[in-house]
Design a protein around this motif. Structure first.
Motif, PDB file in Angstrom:
ATOM      1  N   THR A  77       0.851  -1.186   0.000  1.00 32.18           N
ATOM      2  CA  THR A  77       0.000   0.000   0.000  1.00 32.18           C
ATOM      3  C   THR A  77       0.884   1.232   0.000  1.00 32.18           C
ATOM      4  OG1 THR A  77      -1.695  -1.182   1.246  1.00 32.18           O
ATOM      5  CG2 THR A  77      -1.849   1.217   1.206  1.00 32.18           C
ATOM      6  N   LEU A  78       0.637   2.154  -0.927  1.00 32.76           N
ATOM      7  CA  LEU A  78       1.449   3.359  -1.036  1.00 32.76           C
ATOM      8  C   LEU A  78       0.994   4.421  -0.043  1.00 32.76           C
ATOM      9  CD1 LEU A  78       1.917   3.691  -4.907  1.00 32.76           C
ATOM     10  CD2 LEU A  78       3.116   2.240  -3.257  1.00 32.76           C
ATOM     11  N   ASN A  79       1.706   5.540  -0.062  1.00 33.12           N
ATOM     12  CA  ASN A  79       1.416   6.609   0.900  1.00 33.12           C
ATOM     13  C   ASN A  79       0.004   7.146   0.756  1.00 33.12           C
ATOM     14  OD1 ASN A  79       4.082   6.283   1.591  1.00 33.12           O
ATOM     15  ND2 ASN A  79       4.811   8.023   0.367  1.00 33.12           N
ATOM     16  N   ASP A  80      -0.537   7.120  -0.462  1.00 31.31           N
ATOM     17  CA  ASP A  80      -1.875   7.665  -0.692  1.00 31.31           C
ATOM     18  C   ASP A  80      -2.963   6.597  -0.579  1.00 31.31           C
ATOM     19  OD1 ASP A  80      -1.336   6.179  -2.921  1.00 31.31           O
ATOM     20  OD2 ASP A  80      -1.485   7.842  -4.363  1.00 31.31           O
ATOM     21  N   GLY A  81      -2.613   5.411  -0.116  1.00 30.80           N
ATOM     22  CA  GLY A  81      -3.586   4.344   0.074  1.00 30.80           C
ATOM     23  C   GLY A  81      -3.773   3.429  -1.121  1.00 30.80           C
ATOM     24  N   ALA A  82      -3.154   3.741  -2.249  1.00 29.24           N
ATOM     25  CA  ALA A  82      -3.292   2.897  -3.433  1.00 29.24           C
ATOM     26  C   ALA A  82      -2.564   1.566  -3.208  1.00 29.24           C
ATOM     27  CB  ALA A  82      -2.730   3.610  -4.654  1.00 29.24           C
ATOM     28  N   ARG A  83      -3.190   0.475  -3.690  1.00 31.14           N
ATOM     29  CA  ARG A  83      -2.610  -0.866  -3.521  1.00 31.14           C
ATOM     30  C   ARG A  83      -2.000  -1.347  -4.835  1.00 31.14           C
ATOM     31  NH1 ARG A  83      -5.382  -5.100  -2.627  1.00 31.14           N
ATOM     32  NH2 ARG A  83      -7.311  -4.327  -3.578  1.00 31.14           N
ATOM     33  N   PHE A  84      -0.862  -1.984  -4.723  1.00 29.96           N
ATOM     34  CA  PHE A  84      -0.185  -2.563  -5.878  1.00 29.96           C
ATOM     35  C   PHE A  84       0.358  -3.941  -5.501  1.00 29.96           C
ATOM     36  CE2 PHE A  84      -0.160   1.901  -6.875  1.00 29.96           C
ATOM     37  CZ  PHE A  84      -0.374   1.933  -8.249  1.00 29.96           C
ATOM     38  N   GLN A  85       0.545  -4.741  -6.519  1.00 28.20           N
ATOM     39  CA  GLN A  85       1.188  -6.035  -6.331  1.00 28.20           C
ATOM     40  C   GLN A  85       2.622  -5.932  -6.824  1.00 28.20           C
ATOM     41  OE1 GLN A  85      -0.362  -9.229  -8.705  1.00 28.20           O
ATOM     42  NE2 GLN A  85       0.707 -10.816  -7.566  1.00 28.20           N
ATOM     43  N   ILE A  86       3.550  -6.352  -5.985  1.00 29.29           N
ATOM     44  CA  ILE A  86       4.953  -6.432  -6.393  1.00 29.29           C
ATOM     45  C   ILE A  86       5.288  -7.905  -6.536  1.00 29.29           C
ATOM     46  CG2 ILE A  86       7.344  -5.983  -5.735  1.00 29.29           C
ATOM     47  CD1 ILE A  86       6.472  -3.502  -4.304  1.00 29.29           C
ATOM     48  N   ARG A  87       5.669  -8.300  -7.734  1.00 30.66           N
ATOM     49  CA  ARG A  87       5.955  -9.708  -8.026  1.00 30.66           C
ATOM     50  C   ARG A  87       7.163  -9.814  -8.930  1.00 30.66           C
ATOM     51  NH1 ARG A  87       4.897 -10.328 -13.258  1.00 30.66           N
ATOM     52  NH2 ARG A  87       3.114  -9.298 -14.254  1.00 30.66           N
ATOM     53  N   PRO A  88       7.800 -10.992  -8.999  1.00 30.96           N
ATOM     54  CA  PRO A  88       8.919 -11.171  -9.934  1.00 30.96           C
ATOM     55  C   PRO A  88       8.468 -10.997 -11.383  1.00 30.96           C
ATOM     56  CG  PRO A  88       8.921 -12.900  -8.266  1.00 30.96           C
ATOM     57  CD  PRO A  88       7.626 -12.157  -8.112  1.00 30.96           C
ATOM     58  N   ILE A  89       9.356 -10.482 -12.198  1.00 30.70           N
ATOM     59  CA  ILE A  89       9.057 -10.280 -13.612  1.00 30.70           C
ATOM     60  C   ILE A  89       8.995 -11.626 -14.317  1.00 30.70           C
ATOM     61  CG2 ILE A  89      11.441 -10.144 -14.489  1.00 30.70           C
ATOM     62  CD1 ILE A  89      10.508  -7.627 -16.071  1.00 30.70           C
ATOM     63  N   ARG A  90       8.238 -11.689 -15.420  1.00 28.47           N
ATOM     64  CA  ARG A  90       8.141 -12.891 -16.251  1.00 28.47           C
ATOM     65  C   ARG A  90       8.495 -12.526 -17.693  1.00 28.47           C
ATOM     66  NH1 ARG A  90       4.519 -17.332 -14.664  1.00 28.47           N
ATOM     67  NH2 ARG A  90       4.115 -17.548 -16.897  1.00 28.47           N
ATOM     68  N   PRO A  91       8.876 -13.529 -18.499  1.00 29.22           N
ATOM     69  CA  PRO A  91       9.196 -13.239 -19.906  1.00 29.22           C
ATOM     70  C   PRO A  91       8.050 -12.575 -20.654  1.00 29.22           C
ATOM     71  CG  PRO A  91       9.993 -15.420 -19.320  1.00 29.22           C
ATOM     72  CD  PRO A  91       9.177 -14.937 -18.156  1.00 29.22           C
ATOM     73  N   ASP A  92       6.799 -12.943 -20.305  1.00 29.86           N
ATOM     74  CA  ASP A  92       5.665 -12.366 -21.020  1.00 29.86           C
ATOM     75  C   ASP A  92       5.369 -10.923 -20.602  1.00 29.86           C
ATOM     76  OD1 ASP A  92       5.360 -14.613 -19.174  1.00 29.86           O
ATOM     77  OD2 ASP A  92       3.337 -13.897 -18.835  1.00 29.86           O
ATOM     78  N   ASP A  93       6.170 -10.360 -19.687  1.00 31.07           N
ATOM     79  CA  ASP A  93       6.024  -8.955 -19.299  1.00 31.07           C
ATOM     80  C   ASP A  93       6.773  -8.020 -20.242  1.00 31.07           C
ATOM     81  OD1 ASP A  93       4.411  -9.274 -16.976  1.00 31.07           O
ATOM     82  OD2 ASP A  93       6.171  -9.881 -15.824  1.00 31.07           O
TER      83      ASP A  93
ATOM     84  N   LYS B 162       5.831   8.981  -9.693  1.00 29.85           N
ATOM     85  CA  LYS B 162       6.852   9.461  -8.770  1.00 29.85           C
ATOM     86  C   LYS B 162       6.232  10.277  -7.630  1.00 29.85           C
ATOM     87  CE  LYS B 162      10.755  10.907 -10.451  1.00 29.85           C
ATOM     88  NZ  LYS B 162      11.766  11.644 -11.231  1.00 29.85           N
ATOM     89  N   GLY B 163       6.853  10.167  -6.458  1.00 28.78           N
ATOM     90  CA  GLY B 163       6.392  10.923  -5.301  1.00 28.78           C
ATOM     91  C   GLY B 163       5.318  10.245  -4.485  1.00 28.78           C
ATOM     92  N   ARG B 164       4.964   8.996  -4.825  1.00 31.85           N
ATOM     93  CA  ARG B 164       3.890   8.293  -4.092  1.00 31.85           C
ATOM     94  C   ARG B 164       4.426   7.167  -3.205  1.00 31.85           C
ATOM     95  NH1 ARG B 164      -0.507   6.783  -8.577  1.00 31.85           N
ATOM     96  NH2 ARG B 164      -1.572   6.021  -6.693  1.00 31.85           N
ATOM     97  N   GLY B 165       5.743   6.988  -3.198  1.00 32.38           N
ATOM     98  CA  GLY B 165       6.331   5.976  -2.322  1.00 32.38           C
ATOM     99  C   GLY B 165       6.567   4.625  -2.978  1.00 32.38           C
ATOM    100  N   LEU B 166       6.303   4.514  -4.302  1.00 32.35           N
ATOM    101  CA  LEU B 166       6.481   3.230  -4.960  1.00 32.35           C
ATOM    102  C   LEU B 166       7.964   2.871  -5.048  1.00 32.35           C
ATOM    103  CD1 LEU B 166       5.353   0.781  -6.401  1.00 32.35           C
ATOM    104  CD2 LEU B 166       5.323   2.102  -8.533  1.00 32.35           C
ATOM    105  N   GLY B 167       8.823   3.845  -5.345  1.00 34.84           N
ATOM    106  CA  GLY B 167      10.257   3.573  -5.430  1.00 34.84           C
ATOM    107  C   GLY B 167      10.799   3.046  -4.111  1.00 34.84           C
ATOM    108  N   TYR B 168      10.327   3.604  -3.006  1.00 35.52           N
ATOM    109  CA  TYR B 168      10.786   3.143  -1.684  1.00 35.52           C
ATOM    110  C   TYR B 168      10.362   1.691  -1.446  1.00 35.52           C
ATOM    111  CZ  TYR B 168      11.777   3.270   3.327  1.00 35.52           C
ATOM    112  OH  TYR B 168      12.288   3.004   4.571  1.00 35.52           O
ATOM    113  N   ARG B 169       9.125   1.362  -1.825  1.00 38.93           N
ATOM    114  CA  ARG B 169       8.653  -0.025  -1.646  1.00 38.93           C
ATOM    115  C   ARG B 169       9.467  -0.985  -2.501  1.00 38.93           C
ATOM    116  NH1 ARG B 169       5.860   3.391   0.614  1.00 38.93           N
ATOM    117  NH2 ARG B 169       3.921   2.987   1.764  1.00 38.93           N
ATOM    118  N   LEU B 170       9.766  -0.591  -3.742  1.00 41.17           N
ATOM    119  CA  LEU B 170      10.545  -1.458  -4.621  1.00 41.17           C
ATOM    120  C   LEU B 170      11.964  -1.647  -4.094  1.00 41.17           C
ATOM    121  CD1 LEU B 170       9.360  -0.091  -8.089  1.00 41.17           C
ATOM    122  CD2 LEU B 170       8.956  -2.395  -7.211  1.00 41.17           C
ATOM    123  N   MET B 171      12.588  -0.575  -3.632  1.00 38.43           N
ATOM    124  CA  MET B 171      13.948  -0.695  -3.109  1.00 38.43           C
ATOM    125  C   MET B 171      13.967  -1.525  -1.824  1.00 38.43           C
ATOM    126  SD  MET B 171      16.293   0.531  -5.011  1.00 38.43           S
ATOM    127  CE  MET B 171      17.563   0.373  -3.761  1.00 38.43           C
TER     128      MET B 171
END
Length: 893
Positions: free
Chosen positions: A727-743, A829-838
């Protein structure tokens, strides 16, 4: 351990020879001659307790007497004393040893000197090449630490071989032909250093442009596959495999197990890794030579230009036999050739310019053919005649090639003394030249096969399949129930239920305990039905008369069941628990019978099989092997490697089979392999395939007797368990998963939505295009050494996008360090996604055993520097004025 301390092997400051000798023709004497005579710039110190000097060089009586510490030691003493010698060397600080000595026995046998030697080396992190090997040669450093009969000339080919005898033979072969080497590594028993280690080092070695392997067996499958896949993306890797026969294939309960012979598995392994396999040693150098020129082809169509019709026919025969195609010359090309050539030229491909062709005629024809768009390469052949000058033709061809250097041209000047001058002339201008048309065609098909293997590494698959956790759990429960029943073989109904749980269509099958019950089931199913014997002791029902087809009444079913019981009891008197299955008779008169399945290879673990099915499948032997995990591209490639694929494409009044449906079965079997390691053999035979789709008529599944640790997959499967919701700083939800070839497509779309400034911050330079090759390489990763996480919408399907951010790491083989990179879509940018990924990649580096995670960041990227500082990264010391700063974090704790 991979390439740790390989600098001591390839770039030692000093070398010690333990077991040097003055005895004529002894191994110790040959080693001393080679080491002292190869031109090594540092000291070579000999050790022998009984000699004062070796070849007029001061000798030392013991390792302790050595005046300086050697980086590399060469050991040629009786095997029993080698562990103590390794221990003494390790205490002196020696970091690598080439153990020539034989007499260790096979690894794991009584006494196990192998293990004693490794135990002596381990405290010092000392690397061991051998034992029982010819030795090691490195021409850039002037090292010949071998007892080979000659020192090779310098070159850019590296040779790695298990067999010392093969190395010696290839040295002789290469010397006669003027072929040079960068490094030669004789691995012997591979107690420590193996093919994976060698490939890891050589793929980054600047002195090496191509790598040749002579393989008898692979010991560490996953390490080999990871190293080979990385190396083959960097430079050509060619392999000869000893032991091609089926004699070593294991006995198996299933057709798949019988068909999946060891050599077929190695074929699949080499192809999946992007290696080029050749059949014979002379092919190895020929293929390496043509690939090392940098020549590449875009397809398998060849145009042949010749002054002799017979030579052209020979080339065509060789091309067709090796799977190539004769190029169809366009109307415009033919018209131009008509204007440039005598009226009696062949007017077709091969382009026969007649026996009196001058250099001018050769050049005119070649310049026209070089502009033909539907040709992938040109073979120019010259036959010696009394009325023409072969050297004149060679000069003309060289001039024409120089005008179009990007078009692949191969040449073959036939003859002996007369043609040799022309061949030397062409070779001196880097135009590949061969003594016969067959050799030239073989070289061309090597280029075709290499391109095919490389392209396969970069093709974008369609979205993969996802098996619901509830279905996987149900399958595991089914297997455990069978195991608790004391069985290792599923009944046919159980096997079909297992297939259904993984989404593979199968005909419904009912079980009857008696002939009368089988008859009553006819009323439930309706005519016609198929009746089969059911017993845990019978693998192939048709072999014992246990199949009856097209039964059309209850009485007919009951009578057939009684007759079947009698036949089976006679043919298989020890079979127990005889019952029956009854299923709807599937009538697909134009369907093709296929076989798909799973088998277990003792080295590479589970493998998948596809081919022509039916009762004669083993006799026909039309099959292809693949390694899981599979995607749609790899599955279709497996199908295309069989003869039955031509039937699937349709013929006469038989419409084509939708290949997506067949490939989907293979991909789902791949998922079954990943989720159910208890399954060691599986047959679907036949799998009926026609224009309406596929359906499994019969299936057989064998499981392990216990749930003990099993042979892992040779290629790391998709780590689905690493996915999580954030969940990002603004409440938005995302899934973080390993990349696949079909991506790949979604990844390219994400990059397209980033601003030039953000792309410069990520790639440290302006990025004008994001080509397919780059996108494929970034999405098709080796999960064993690399990782990339993407941020997507919750529950989004694989490959469907969009991707909002990506972070990745690439680690070294020793897992000492890993480099990271991160990119967030500009509008995120600016929503905290980079921090979650790192945070995700730092956590992964820790759990994966990497000791340090680092990255290079532009000094002006203050937001990135501040975020990583908050996560615990620190800037490394660097000189003022540099545009980037390296930041790192300790991930060992």
């Amino acid at each position: 351990m991979s390439i740790r301390n390989f600098d001591a092997l390839f770039e030692p400051a000093a070398i010690a020879l333990i077991g040097a000798s003055n005895a004529p023709r002894s191994v110790g004497r040959v080693l001393a001659d080679n080491l002292l005579g190869a031109g090594f710039a540092g000291p070579v110190m000999t050790v022998n307790p009984h000699e004062t000097a070796i070849r007029s060089t001061l000798n030392y009586r013991s390792i302790a007497d050595l005046p300086i510490t050697p980086d590399l030691a060469v050991v040629a003493t009786p095997a029993a004393g080698v562990p103590a010698i390794i221990s003494d060397l390790g205490r002196r600080g020696c970091r690598a040893a080439v153990v020539i000595s034989a007499g260790f026995g096979a690894p794991g046998e009584g006494g196990d000197l192998h293990q004693a030697m490794l135990d002596a080396a381990k405290p010092h992190l000392m690397r061991i090449v051998g034992p029982n090997c010819l030795g090691f040669i490195s021409t850039p450093r002037g090292i010949n630490a071998s007892f080979a009969h000659l020192t090779p000339r310098p070159g850019n080919i590296a040779l790695v071989s298990q067999s010392g005898a093969i190395v010696a033979a290839m040295l002789d072969w290469a010397d006669q032909r003027g072929v040079g080497f960068s490094h030669i590594l004789s691995l012997g028993d591979m107690s420590d250093v193996d093919f994976g280690d060698a490939l890891d080092y050589l793929c980054a070695d600047r002195a090496t442009r191509s790598i040749l392997l002579y393989v008898e067996n692979v010991t560490h499958a996953r390490k080999f596959m990871s190293a080979a896949r990385i190396a083959s993306r960097t430079k050509p890797v060619l392999v000869v495999k000893g032991g091609r026969s089926m004699a070593g294939a294991k006995a198996a309960l299933s057709h798949t197990g019988a068909l999946a012979g060891a050599d077929a598995v190695y074929d699949a392994v080499f192809q999946r890794a992007g290696l080029l396999r050749v059949a014979e040693l002379d092919e190895l150098f020929a293929a390496a030579a043509i690939l090392a020129t940098g020549m590449r082809v875009s397809g398998d169509r060849m145009t042949i230009l010749t002054n002799g019709g017979g030579a052209g026919v020979m080339a065509v025969d060789a091309l067709v036999a090796r799977g190539g195609r004769i190029a169809e010359l366009g109307g415009g090309t033919l018209q131009r050739l008509d204007q440039a050539l005598p009226g009696s030229w062949s007017h077709a491909n091969p382009v026969d310019v007649l026996g009196d062709a001058t250099g001018e005629r050769y050049a005119a024809a070649l310049e026209i053919l070089l502009e033909e768009p539907d040709s992938d390469a040109i073979l120019v052949i010259n036959c010696p005649t009394a009325v023409t000058d072969g050297q004149d033709a060679a000069s003309a061809v060289a001039q024409a090639v120089a005008k179009a250097p990007a078009r692949p041209v191969l040449t073959s000047w036939l003859g002996g003394t007369t043609a040799e001058r022309s061949r030397s002339f062409l070779a001196g201008r880097t135009i590949p030249t061969f003594t016969s048309p067959e050799e030239a065609v073989r070289a061309f098909t090597h280029l075709v096969e290499f391109r095919r293997n490389q392209d396969l590494l970069l093709e974008t698959p369609s979205a993969g399949v996802a098996i619901a956790p509830a279905q996987v759990n149900a399958a595991r429960q089914l297997i455990e129930t069978v195991r608790q029943d004391g069985r290792c073989v599923l009944t046919e109904p159980e096997a079909k239920r297992l297939l259904a749980l993984f989404g593979i269509p199968a005909v419904e099958t009912l079980v009857a305990a008696t002939p009368e019950e089988a008859g009553r089931l006819f009323g439930t199913i309706g005519a016609p039905v198929a009746l089969k014997i059911l017993s845990p002791d019978i693998s192939h029902k048709s072999d014992v008369g246990g199949v009856a087809l097209s039964l059309r009444s209850q009485a007919e079913v009951t009578a057939a069941a009684h007759e079947m019981l009698a036949r089976v009891r006679h043919a298989a008197p020890n079979a127990k628990h005889l019952t029956f299955t009854v299923q709807k008779m599937i009538s697909r008169p134009k369907a093709c019978e296929l076989i798909v399945g799973i088998a277990k290879d003792p080295t590479f673990g589970p493998v998948l099989l596809f081919g022509r099915g039916g009762t004669a499948t083993e006799v026909i032997g039309d099959r292809a092997i693949g390694l899981p995990p599979l995607n749609s591209v790899l599955a279709k490639d497996m199908i295309g490697r069989t003869r039955v694929s031509r039937l699937l494409a349709g013929y006469r009044d038989v419409p084509p089979v939708p290949l997506d449906a067949v490939a989907d079965v293979l991909v789902r079997l791949s998922e079954l392999v990943i989720h159910l390691p208890d399954v060691i053999e599986l047959d679907i035979n036949p799998l009926l395939a026609d224009a309406s789709g596929v359906v499994a008529l019969d299936a057989r599944v064998v499981i392990t007797a216990t749930s003990e640790v099993r042979t892992p997959l040779a290629i790391s499967p998709y780590p689905e368990e690493l996915g999580e919701q954030v969940t990002l700083n603004d409440g938005a939800r995302f899934q973080i998963r390993p990349i696949r070839p079909d991506d790949e497509v979604a990844l390219s779309d994400m990059v397209a939505q980033c601003t030039p400034g953000d792309l410069r911050l990520r790639f440290l330079a302006p990025l004008k295009t994001f080509p397919h090759e780059m996108a494929a390489r970034l999405s098709q990763i080796d999960y064993d050494r690399e990782m990339a996480f993407v941020a997507v919408e919750p529950d989004s399907a694989y490959g469907s996008g969009p991707i909002f951010g990506v972070v990745r790491l690439i680690g070294d083989p020793e897992r000492d360090t890993a480099e990271f990179a991160v990119l967030v879509r500009s509008d995120m940018k600016g929503r905290g996604l980079g921090y979650r990924l790192m945070s995700k990649i730092v956590a992964h580096a820790k759990t994966s055993g990497f000791k340090r995670l680092y990255g290079d960041v532009l000094r002006g990227n203050r937001v990135m520097l501040a975020m990583t500082h908050e996560l615990g990264f620190r800037s490394d010391v660097q000189e003022a004025g540099e545009e980037t700063t390296r930041i790192s974090i300790d991930t060992s704790s």
